[in-house]
Design a protein around this motif. Sequence first.
Motif, mmCIF file in Angstrom:
data_model
loop_
_atom_site.group_PDB
_atom_site.id
_atom_site.type_symbol
_atom_site.label_atom_id
_atom_site.label_comp_id
_atom_site.label_asym_id
_atom_site.label_seq_id
_atom_site.Cartn_x
_atom_site.Cartn_y
_atom_site.Cartn_z
ATOM 1 N N GLU A 1 1.824 -1.601 -6.682
ATOM 2 C CA GLU A 1 2.150 -2.577 -6.531
ATOM 3 C C GLU A 1 3.106 -2.849 -7.812
ATOM 4 O O GLU A 1 2.442 -2.242 -8.770
ATOM 5 N N GLY B 1 7.026 -6.055 -5.709
ATOM 6 C CA GLY B 1 6.998 -5.330 -4.453
ATOM 7 C C GLY B 1 5.829 -4.156 -4.438
ATOM 8 O O GLY B 1 5.295 -4.302 -5.438
ATOM 9 N N ILE C 1 3.359 -1.497 -1.791
ATOM 10 C CA ILE C 1 2.895 -1.070 -0.377
ATOM 11 C C ILE C 1 1.409 -0.618 -0.500
ATOM 12 O O ILE C 1 0.773 -0.097 -1.564
ATOM 13 N N ASN D 1 1.250 -1.808 4.550
ATOM 14 C CA ASN D 1 1.821 -3.220 4.428
ATOM 15 C C ASN D 1 2.636 -3.101 3.302
ATOM 16 O O ASN D 1 2.305 -3.060 2.041
ATOM 17 N N PHE E 1 5.949 -4.574 0.946
ATOM 18 C CA PHE E 1 6.390 -6.030 0.875
ATOM 19 C C PHE E 1 7.084 -5.963 -0.375
ATOM 20 O O PHE E 1 7.175 -5.271 -1.403
ATOM 21 N N LYS F 1 9.357 -13.839 -0.257
ATOM 22 C CA LYS F 1 8.729 -12.470 0.165
ATOM 23 C C LYS F 1 9.091 -12.138 1.827
ATOM 24 O O LYS F 1 9.135 -12.920 2.516
ATOM 25 N N SER G 1 7.806 -8.969 4.168
ATOM 26 C CA SER G 1 6.798 -8.039 4.563
ATOM 27 C C SER G 1 7.284 -7.196 5.851
ATOM 28 O O SER G 1 7.695 -7.618 6.724
ATOM 29 N N TYR G 2 6.652 -5.740 5.915
ATOM 30 C CA TYR G 2 6.742 -4.983 7.174
ATOM 31 C C TYR G 2 5.356 -4.258 7.079
ATOM 32 O O TYR G 2 5.236 -3.577 6.051
ATOM 33 N N TYR G 3 4.461 -4.493 8.053
ATOM 34 C CA TYR G 3 3.319 -3.843 8.233
ATOM 35 C C TYR G 3 2.828 -3.360 9.554
ATOM 36 O O TYR G 3 3.297 -3.849 10.440
ATOM 37 N N SER H 1 7.897 -9.888 8.771
ATOM 38 C CA SER H 1 7.792 -11.263 8.359
ATOM 39 C C SER H 1 8.829 -11.708 7.096
ATOM 40 O O SER H 1 8.948 -10.701 6.326
ATOM 41 N N GLU I 1 7.161 -19.495 7.439
ATOM 42 C CA GLU I 1 7.414 -17.935 7.394
ATOM 43 C C GLU I 1 7.803 -17.698 8.820
ATOM 44 O O GLU I 1 7.361 -18.381 10.016
#
Length: 578
Positions: A325, A339, A341, A374, A376, A392, A394-396, A438, A458
């Motif tokens: 992070e 950001g 992961i 995850n 972001f 924000k 995100s892609y997880y 998201s 969201e």
Amino acid sequence: MKIKFLIFIITIATGLSFINAQERKNDTIDDQVVNVVKPYTPTISDAFKIKDTPKLSDSNIVKKKEVKYNIFSIPVASTFTPAKGKAANVDKAKPVKLYDNYASLGVGTYTTILGEVYLNHELSSTENVGGYFSHHSSQGGIDNVFLDDNFSKTGLNAHYSQKLRDFSWKVDGGVDLMTYNWYGLPEGYEDQASDIDPRHSFNSFYIGGKLKFDDAIIKDGSVRFRRFGDDQDSGENRFVAKTNFAIPVQGEEINTEFYVDYIGGSFDESYFGGDEINYGNVTFGLSPSYQMKQDDLTVSLGVRLVYLNDTEFSDNKFFIYPNFEASYRLVDEILIAYGGIKGDLQQNSYYQFASENPFVSPTLLIAPTDQRYNGFIGLKGKLSNNVSYNIKGSYYSEDNKPLYRLNTVRNFSFGSGAEDYYYGNSFGIVYDDVTTFSVGGELNIDVNRNFTLGLKGEYFGYNTDTQAEAWNLPDVTGSIFMDVQITEQWFAGASAYFVGERKDLFELEGSLTGDSIMEMITLESYFDANAHLGYKINDQLSIFAKVNNILNQDYQRYLNFPVQGFQALAGATYQFDF
């Protein structure tokens, strides 16, 4: 005046000379006679004026001598007493009296009872003991529901804490009791209502403790044991122990988290009958991380190591997850980019599923979820001292993600011996590999102590592997809340939330050919608005009123499970000390 003064001086001098001449007759020197022919009569022209600041004729520069003045100070006893100063009167707000305990009780429509009691007592400067009791129940009465829809939730907790010289510790324990009904009959199955007893209940007991050290390598630690079960002979045990410590390395610190998580439980049978379902596993996790700061940049570098031992299937697995992070101040507190992961092995439990969806059947397969990553990225900051924001994306990716799906209607099993959750009025769990995208944002406005406002929204996009849809997961969510202190006595607030469309699957048990009848159903989005108003009678007693589902929306949170319409509740809160 000066001329008269000169005449006076000359006259005196002449007199003295005459006296002296008379005395000299006795001297041994011969007498001499002085004849005054004419007395001296001065005129005005004979007087002259002395200049105040004469000019020096000397060519040398003469430095004027500095003259210093001083006195001889002698202490004396003074009888003078100065008057004391008096500050101007300033209007100050009356300090708010804070109480350690409170009790609240409210009653409302649908025969709703809401009660809370919180107690805290200071035994000494280092010891505290307290407890908490809560109850929320309703006798139901939802329109067009053919089964009992009442519910009840009761919780009791007690705790003890102590603060010592180098560390503090706390122990607590409690019980939870919940009662619900599988009241969600599908349309066309009303005739089966007389054969169903939809009531089911859950019970939970827990105990745990926490430790926190002030100056030590080990920062804190916690343990928690929970026993969870139901009236269908299902049971689950879970034990979690965690600790955080810092490892010094060449003048730097590596912050590390270590945990042990055990879970084990069983259900009497699966949904379609058969043998008992047993599950259990234990995980060991280690998460070292190092944080470095340089000017406006903050970076946290780490890794999460997890070892899984499946005690039922004797299977072992080892997982490595990223734990990174970073944040960078682009414009002070106004614009901060961040950001990262991360990943983790998430432990699922019967307690978790029943708390989120109390209409699940006691026939679940419990397994952990592998959140592989995850990722972001976002922007946050302050538009002013009173306004903050956060945007924000995100892609997880999650393997073995649990999804709630309506259980198949077992129409061939109706009648004697059928379980009360066979009628399409309960939910099961299906697992699938799901990737989720998201994007969302939130805005918080804190004008002053008397007014706060928050907004959040969201959007979600899902991609499943084997399931047709990400069952019962919404595509859009949003919420807004507001709190206002109108006057010193009056206060109010409001909240609203929006949930977008969800999808579920209605499946009817197959005919003699074995083919099932399936229909995908889209649940409509809904908007729920709530508000409350209160009046403070005095420092200890206040009254309040609440209204929920103000627009009387007839929506379904889950398929076949409509919610209560417009609700109103009124009550009072009393604060006190022992």
